[in-house]
Enzyme design. Structure first.
Site, PDB file in Angstrom:
ATOM      1  N   ASN A  10       0.878  -1.176   0.000  1.00 39.92           N
ATOM      2  CA  ASN A  10       0.000   0.000   0.000  1.00 39.92           C
ATOM      3  C   ASN A  10       0.911   1.221   0.000  1.00 39.92           C
ATOM      4  O   ASN A  10       1.509   1.553   1.009  1.00 39.92           O
ATOM      5  CB  ASN A  10      -0.895  -0.027   1.249  1.00 39.92           C
ATOM      6  CG  ASN A  10      -1.705   1.249   1.407  1.00 39.92           C
ATOM      7  OD1 ASN A  10      -1.759   2.073   0.492  1.00 39.92           O
ATOM      8  ND2 ASN A  10      -2.332   1.408   2.561  1.00 39.92           N
ATOM      9  N   LYS A  12       0.142   4.239  -0.200  1.00 39.17           N
ATOM     10  CA  LYS A  12      -0.472   5.425   0.417  1.00 39.17           C
ATOM     11  C   LYS A  12      -0.253   6.646  -0.498  1.00 39.17           C
ATOM     12  O   LYS A  12      -0.297   6.505  -1.715  1.00 39.17           O
ATOM     13  CB  LYS A  12       0.053   5.616   1.841  1.00 39.17           C
ATOM     14  CG  LYS A  12      -0.082   4.318   2.664  1.00 39.17           C
ATOM     15  CD  LYS A  12       0.182   4.475   4.128  1.00 39.17           C
ATOM     16  CE  LYS A  12      -0.008   3.129   4.836  1.00 39.17           C
ATOM     17  NZ  LYS A  12       0.150   3.204   6.275  1.00 39.17           N
ATOM     18  N   HIS A  96      -9.303   1.306   4.846  1.00 35.01           N
ATOM     19  CA  HIS A  96      -8.029   1.448   5.570  1.00 35.01           C
ATOM     20  C   HIS A  96      -8.240   2.355   6.789  1.00 35.01           C
ATOM     21  O   HIS A  96      -9.023   3.312   6.731  1.00 35.01           O
ATOM     22  CB  HIS A  96      -6.965   2.033   4.638  1.00 35.01           C
ATOM     23  CG  HIS A  96      -5.596   1.951   5.242  1.00 35.01           C
ATOM     24  ND1 HIS A  96      -5.141   2.877   6.148  1.00 35.01           N
ATOM     25  CD2 HIS A  96      -4.622   1.022   5.114  1.00 35.01           C
ATOM     26  CE1 HIS A  96      -3.924   2.517   6.540  1.00 35.01           C
ATOM     27  NE2 HIS A  96      -3.587   1.399   5.927  1.00 35.01           N
ATOM     28  N   GLU A  98      -6.561   4.686   7.940  1.00 32.99           N
ATOM     29  CA  GLU A  98      -6.326   6.118   7.697  1.00 32.99           C
ATOM     30  C   GLU A  98      -7.562   6.761   7.075  1.00 32.99           C
ATOM     31  O   GLU A  98      -7.859   7.925   7.342  1.00 32.99           O
ATOM     32  CB  GLU A  98      -5.077   6.293   6.819  1.00 32.99           C
ATOM     33  CG  GLU A  98      -3.810   5.995   7.626  1.00 32.99           C
ATOM     34  CD  GLU A  98      -2.655   5.419   6.829  1.00 32.99           C
ATOM     35  OE1 GLU A  98      -2.672   5.489   5.582  1.00 32.99           O
ATOM     36  OE2 GLU A  98      -1.726   4.874   7.476  1.00 32.99           O
ATOM     37  N   GLU A 168      -5.105  -4.910  10.475  1.00 30.09           N
ATOM     38  CA  GLU A 168      -4.091  -3.881  10.702  1.00 30.09           C
ATOM     39  C   GLU A 168      -4.366  -3.191  12.035  1.00 30.09           C
ATOM     40  O   GLU A 168      -5.174  -2.253  12.094  1.00 30.09           O
ATOM     41  CB  GLU A 168      -4.125  -2.845   9.575  1.00 30.09           C
ATOM     42  CG  GLU A 168      -3.804  -3.411   8.211  1.00 30.09           C
ATOM     43  CD  GLU A 168      -3.224  -2.349   7.281  1.00 30.09           C
ATOM     44  OE1 GLU A 168      -2.237  -2.665   6.599  1.00 30.09           O
ATOM     45  OE2 GLU A 168      -3.715  -1.214   7.249  1.00 30.09           O
ATOM     46  N   GLY A 174       2.981   2.134  10.854  1.00 22.55           N
ATOM     47  CA  GLY A 174       3.965   3.200  10.711  1.00 22.55           C
ATOM     48  C   GLY A 174       4.664   3.567  12.012  1.00 22.55           C
ATOM     49  O   GLY A 174       5.315   4.599  12.101  1.00 22.55           O
ATOM     50  N   SER A 213       3.762  -2.280  10.318  1.00 18.03           N
ATOM     51  CA  SER A 213       5.206  -2.414  10.510  1.00 18.03           C
ATOM     52  C   SER A 213       5.723  -3.806  10.161  1.00 18.03           C
ATOM     53  O   SER A 213       6.618  -4.332  10.810  1.00 18.03           O
ATOM     54  CB  SER A 213       5.604  -2.020  11.941  1.00 18.03           C
ATOM     55  OG  SER A 213       5.268  -0.654  12.185  1.00 18.03           O
ATOM     56  N   GLY A 234       3.074  -1.079   4.216  1.00 19.05           N
ATOM     57  CA  GLY A 234       3.202   0.336   3.917  1.00 19.05           C
ATOM     58  C   GLY A 234       4.657   0.679   3.607  1.00 19.05           C
ATOM     59  O   GLY A 234       5.158   0.464   2.503  1.00 19.05           O
ATOM     60  N   GLY A 235       5.347   1.210   4.604  1.00 18.57           N
ATOM     61  CA  GLY A 235       6.701   1.722   4.424  1.00 18.57           C
ATOM     62  C   GLY A 235       7.657   0.777   3.704  1.00 18.57           C
ATOM     63  O   GLY A 235       8.395   1.201   2.799  1.00 18.57           O
TER      64      GLY A 235
HETATM   65  P1  13P Z   1       3.348   0.264   7.633  1.00 16.09           P
HETATM   66  O1  13P Z   1       3.819  -1.030   7.001  1.00 16.09           O
HETATM   67  O2  13P Z   1       4.090   1.462   7.154  1.00 16.09           O
HETATM   68  O3  13P Z   1       3.259   0.145   9.121  1.00 16.09           O
HETATM   69  O4  13P Z   1       1.838   0.487   7.099  1.00 16.09           O
HETATM   70  C1  13P Z   1       0.933  -0.563   7.185  1.00 16.09           C
HETATM   71  C2  13P Z   1      -0.281  -0.194   6.442  1.00 16.09           C
HETATM   72  O5  13P Z   1      -1.040   0.684   6.862  1.00 16.09           O
HETATM   73  C3  13P Z   1      -0.553  -0.881   5.179  1.00 16.09           C
HETATM   74  O6  13P Z   1      -1.832  -0.615   4.718  1.00 16.09           O
END
Ligand code: 13P
Length: 253
Positions: A10, A12, A96, A98, A168, A174, A213, A234-235
């Site tokens: 993802n 983002k 999600h 967010e 999640e 993050g 993470s 994510g990251g």
């Molecule tokens: P991180 O892997 O950066 O923690 O993000 C997870 C996420 O929200 C994937 O949708």
């Protein structure tokens, strides 16, 4: 039941079209031989065209990060299922945290988006997860149960088997704080029991990804848990080499 591991990045609100193209070109080279996993990248809308072109002919599937429930109309800033499909998108992230936290997403809007995605033949990746306050007050299971029951209302078992669920925990996103494999497995087993209550045996075919993470260093242990069928990243998905290492670890290589 053996479920195919699915690892999705993802992105983002990261990566312009040219940056996305470059990432996918590198990723294609890095993932040679790893095609027993289902590999997905979810760029922002503006990079989807470039990423679909770059991924063509490779095992990499492309997903969007949101979908609107109406087929078209006066919904400024929104994107329909047909717009996604005709852009070469196969997957779509829905709900999600967010979006729930910053953009007013609710279980009811998740349900509307999910129905539109299923009707269009897209593969939905539906996100659920508790906040830190909810976990600390012992409400994790109640929160997950209502996210699933309300989010999946009116879906039948045949449609459900196409849905991917992403667990999640909001406090792990993050933050560098990953759920321990035991903690994640407990939540995944609970999610599967809720899915079984709704969809019967179809729940055994449904993939449940962990997200929060996830890194190359913890992916193997997480994905080796019985109810963890991959990751939503994510990251660590923003760099081709890191994402490919994570996929390799998730497959136990
Ligand atoms: P991180 O892997 O950066 O923690 O993000 C997870 C996420 O929200 C994937 O949708």
């Amino acid at each position: 039941m053996a479920r195919r591991v699915i690892v999705a990045g993802n992105w983002k609100m990261n990566k312009t079209a040219s940056e996305g193209r470059e990432l996918v070109e590198k990723l294609k080279a890095e993932i040679a031989g790893l095609d027993d996993a289902e590999i997905v990248v979810c760029p922002p809308f503006t990079s989807i065209g470039a990423v679909v072109e770059a991924a063509a002919g490779s095992p990499i599937g492309v997903g969007a990060q949101n979908i609107h429930w109406a087929p078209n109309g006066a919904f400024t800033g929104e994107i329909s299922a047909d717009m996604l499909k005709t852009s070469g998108v196969t997957y779509v992230i829905i709900g999600h945290s967010e979006r729930r936290q910053y953009f007013g997403e609710t279980n009811a809007t998740v349900n509307s988006r999910l129905k539109a995605a299923l009707a269009a033949g897209l593969i939905p990746i539906v996100c659920v997860g508790e906040t830190l306050a909810e976990r600390e007050s012992g409400r994790t299971e109640a929160v997950l149960a209502s996210q699933i029951r309300e989010g999946f209302a009116g879906i039948d078992a045949k449609e459900a088997s196409r849905i991917v669920v992403a667990y999640e925990p909001v406090w792990a996103i993050g933050t560098g704080k990953t759920a321990t494999p035991d903690m994640a497995q407990a939540a995944h087993a609970f999610i599967r029991s809720e899915l079984r209550a709704l969809f019967g045996d179809a729940a055994d075919a449904m993939r449940i990804q962990y997200g929060g993470s996830m890194k190359p260093a913890n992916a193997r242990e997480l994905v080796s848990q019985p109810d963890i069928d991959g990751g939503l990243i994510g990251g660590a998905a923003l760099d081709a080499g890191t994402f490919a290492s994570l996929i390799r670890e998730a497959l136990g290589r």
